[in-house]
Design an enzyme around this catalytic site. Structure first.
Site, PDB file in Angstrom:
ATOM      1  CG  ASP A 167      -1.980  -0.918   1.280  1.00  0.00           C
ATOM      2  OD1 ASP A 167      -2.523  -1.165   0.217  1.00  0.00           O
ATOM      3  OD2 ASP A 167      -2.308  -1.419   2.369  1.00  0.00           O
ATOM      4  CB  CYS A 168       3.636   2.119   1.971  1.00  0.00           C
ATOM      5  SG  CYS A 168       2.495   1.866   3.325  1.00  0.00           S
TER       6      CYS A 168
END
Ligand code: BGC
Ligand code: NOJ
Length: 811
Positions: free
Chosen positions: A483-484
């Site tokens: 997600d990052c």
């Protein structure tokens, strides 16, 4: 250092001192009502949705920690204590907390008075039921008063902690007999209320927090229990609570017990009122009648034990490794049931208001859950698919109560759609139920747009092929599994959420991870297409997967390992050419799981690089070297300090990918060691460093560049639960459901002599004995079923509902 021990026979973790390095919690509830309960009686309850229907209040990140719970204060001649140690923290002569499957027993003893509180959420009821049992272990008579305590939340947990100008004026309660009704907002739009009741006569009650505790006191120092007498307060606004007081007399050796029920009750809209202004209490009366006696309570406990024995009996292993046994047979499966119910919503690290059910998260959770309760897995698949958009993309999460997708934590994560194929394939392999593919499922929760589930899978697959970048690799979108790794966000504003900030589509940033995943899921996708006669689509998929394989080999290979991605300018990420972030774990795991580079020898090379560059004593780090500065073109991953979270922390979730990859190249010893390194039962002895529960996986362990290396965070709600169970049961022990039967394909340590498994599969029960006379790591040379040899290593589906004895010989 240890703070307790595993009681394997009882399937309990027994905590023997209350001051654990972090609150060690348990989950109560298997259906619609849930409670989180810590080893010192902290925690809270909710109905279906931790954000929207919260029953009791909890204070995250409070001083002291773990503030708010179900407390039983005991006042014996002015001496005040609580059996769970917190919140009063009076010294105890004995303390024990037994976290079991669906229940928790906390025992405390002081002044020779033993108090045992046992809590569970009984099957079939929307309530937490607690039996509080006292025993006088002295030779003198005892007299004391005890006070129950819960603090009601005003239903919407986010509102509850933010909107005080309204909240302090709306709280309403009613007390009838021993039952306290929390009915805030019932008079307007709610059709539900909460009750808190006890099965014995009471000597008083309180419902107003300020009266009970005192405005300038804490939970450790509450006025009413200190004074030893209830004030019969009726809350009006402010903070409604529920408290009863009961005077108890005990002869030496005598025992007495009391049953408390904290319940959620709902009325149909047209039956809200008994008569104008009087709420309909019928559902409460029915609930309370079910828990009046010890016999009723014990029956509920028995039902809970039986429920889990049944669930767990689908997979039980006996291996030479005791710790593996306890994780596989009990705790890892249990954690998978919890992640099934909670997704990423409510834990001691997830506040219950930030994240609901994740699209990617919950589809992955099925890998470890589908064999436990396939019917629920089916339901979850259909719910998730119904939130998918018509172009195949997905909301990143949905709210459990409404089951509608929302953008609170973004969308445009280009791996999301593929996980749906993963989940459906796992479900059909387990159950053989192809009919799920024909279920009509909405798009974007709009029933008028419903199409068969198979259509959703097609759009998932095409979402990748429709969104390829300059090298022919999948475009990453906002991010992929990581997600990052936000390659298109370019966020410069402090505090802005990387998950929802404007995401310009560069049309350039590509993900090698999604490429690996695409190939990994491709074969299943082709099978599913063929099941529905979609032969052209299967042929298309075959071509696309082969193309992707070649693309990864050509433009996704860095020389000694797989590249991670290309950024929005077409620069490499996860390459030896980079200063930081030279190698990432994800593509090594997923590309090898997809079979990419195995025959060419690259898989082995990539996994050797993982071992050489990412290994630590506490697990495999996500990347190396960690990023030391913020990179606007990489996003959130570089916002974390080195060795935490996605910036090179040991992100446990993807360690099992390496475990599986190792089994694919036959290195059983290495597979086992990657499994053991993150497995909590193996770190029990260093609990003071590890800090989170030794019976469940955390999401993340701090890695080598962090001052607190080896320290875990974010326990319970993590994809690690399912992936580790999947890796150990299906790839190390190697009992793997296929469309046409149950494969036996272990990859173990060559020191092992063998192991046995009981596996229920599509109605049959297989008792499988694997022996390893030649001490190999992989390979099965013969299999007999009920004495008869079979060809190959896939047990057929007998479908006779009988027990079958299987002998498999490795070699
Ligand atoms: C966390 C991720 C999480 C994401 C979405 C990030 O800050 O590091 O682990 O998946 O937020 O909520
Ligand atoms: C946690 C999220 O829940 C999961 O979906 C994600 O893949 C990992 N973080 C890695 O970013």
């Amino acid at each position: 250092m240890k703070y307790g021990y595993f009681d394997d026979a009882a399937r309990e973790y027994v905590i023997t001192r209350p001051d654990t390095p972090y609150p060690w919690i348990n989950y109560l509830g298997e259906e619609d009502f849930f409670s989180l309960m810590s080893n010192t009686s902290g925690g809270y309850s909710f109905y279906k949705d931790a954000r929207m229907l919260r029953l009791t209040r909890y204070r995250y990140n409070n001083v002291p920690t773990d503030a708010g719970g179900k407390y039983y204060y005991i006042n014996e001649n002015g001496d005040l204590w609580t059996p769970g140690w917190m919140p009063v923290k009076a010294d105890l002569e004995k303390y024990e907390c037994r976290h079991g499957l669906g229940y928790t027993v906390i025992t405390g003893k002081r002044n020779g008075l033993l108090c045992e509180q046992t809590a569970l959420v009984p099957l079939g009821y929307t309530a937490e039921v607690t039996r509080v049992k006292f025993r006088n272990e002295t030779d003198k008579k005892k007299e004391f008063t005890f006070f129950s305590f819960v603090e009601f939340c005003l239903w919407n947990a986010l509102d509850d902690m933010t909107n005080f100008q309204r909240n302090f004026s709306i709280g309403e309660v009613e007390v009838i007999g021993t039952t306290i009704y929390h009915k805030t907002e019932y008079r307007e739009r709610r059709n539900h209320y909460a009750v808190f009741s006890v099965n014995a006569n009471i000597d008083g009650f309180d419902t107003d927090r300020e009266t009970f505790i005192g405005l300038y006191n804490g939970f450790d120092d509450p006025d009413v229990p200190k004074a030893g007498k209830s004030r019969n307060s009726i809350a009006s606004g402010w903070a409604p609570i529920g408290s009863h007081s009961i005077k108890v007399k005990l002869e030496p050796g005598e025992e007495k017990s009391f049953i408390f029920v904290l319940g959620y009750c709902e009325n149909p809209e047209d039956q809200k009122w008994e008569c104008p202004g009087v709420i309909n209490k019928a559902p409460a009366q029915k609930l309370l009648a079910a828990f009046r006696t010890d016999e009723q309570f014990e029956a509920a406990m028995q039902a809970m034990h039986a429920y889990f024995e049944e669930q767990l009996s689908n997979y039980q292993a006996k291996t030479p490794d005791e710790k593996m046994n306890r994780m596989v047979n009990t705790w890892n499966q249990y954690q998978c049931t919890v992640t099934y119910h909670m997704s990423r919503s409510a834990s001691y690290f997830e506040s219950g208001i930030g994240r609901g059910m994740g699209f990617r998260d919950s589809t992955q959770d099925l890998l470890g859950f589908v064999h436990i309760i396939p019917e629920l897995a089916r339901e979850r698949i259909l719910d998730i698919a119904a939130t998918q958009m018509e172009d195949g993309s997905a909301y990143h999460q949905y709210q459990p109560l409404t089951k509608k997708g929302n953008n609170d934590i973004g969308s445009g994560f280009n791996d999301d759609p593929l996980w749906l194929i993963f989940g459906v394939a796992a479900y059909i392999k387990e159950t053989g139920d192809e009919s799920i593919l024909d279920e009509m499922v909405a798009y974007d929760c709009d029933a008028s747009k419903a199409k068969p589930l198979s259509d959703h899978l097609i759009r998932s697959f095409h979402h990748v092929t429709d969104n390829l970048g300059p090298h022919g690799l999948p475009l990453i979108g906002r991010a992929d599994w990581n997600d990052c790794l936000n390659l298109n966000c370019f966020s410069k504003t402090p505090g802005e959420s990387f998950q929802t900030t404007a995401n310009f589509e560069s049309g350039v940033a590509e993900s090698v991870f999604i490429a690996g995943m695409f190939v990994a899921v491709g074969e299943d996708y082709q099978q599913l297409c063929k099941m529905r006669g979609l032969d052209d689509e299967a042929a298309f998929a075959d071509v696309e997967c082969k193309k992707m394989y070649d693309t990864v080999m050509k433009d996704g290979w860095d020389g000694k390992w797989f590249l991670r991605a290309y950024d929005a300018f077409g620069n490499k990420i996860g390459s030896h050419e980079n200063r930081d972030g030279q190698i990432f774990i994800e593509p090594q795991g997923f590309c090898v799981m997809a079979g990419i580079g195995i025959k060419e020898g690259r898989a082995k090379e990539a996994l050797d690089s993982v071992r050489d560059l990412l290994d630590t004593p506490y697990g495999v780090s996500l990347l190396w070297p960690t990023y030391k500065e913020y990179h606007v073109e990489l996003g959130e991953i570089t916002s974390y300090p080195p060795s935490y979270k996605e910036n090179g922390g040991i992100f446990c979730h993807n360690n099992p990918w390496i475990t599986i990859a190792e089994t694919m190249i036959g290195r059983g010893d290495r597979a086992l060691s990657t499994y053991q390194h993150i497995c909590p039962a193996y770190t029990e002895d260093i609990s003071e460093r590890h800090r989170t529960e030794p019976y469940v996986y955390p999401q993340m362990i701090a890695s080598v560049d962090a001052p607190r290396q080896g320290e875990a965070k974010n326990s319970w709600l993590t994809g690690t639960a399912s992936w580790t169970l999947y890796s150990v049961t299906q790839y190390i022990l190697g009992i793997r459901p296929q469309y046409n039967g149950l494969m036996i394909d272990p990859c173990i340590s060559d020191k092992w002599d063998g192991f046995t498994i009981t596996r229920k599969f599509r109605g049959d029960t297989f008792h499988i004995t694997v022996t390893n006379p030649d001490h190999v790591m992989k390979g099965v040379k013969s299999i007999t079923v009920d004495g008869k040899a079979i060809e190959g290593n896939v047990l057929p589906v007998y479908g006779d509902g009988k027990e079958h004895n299987v002998q498999a010989v490795m070699g």
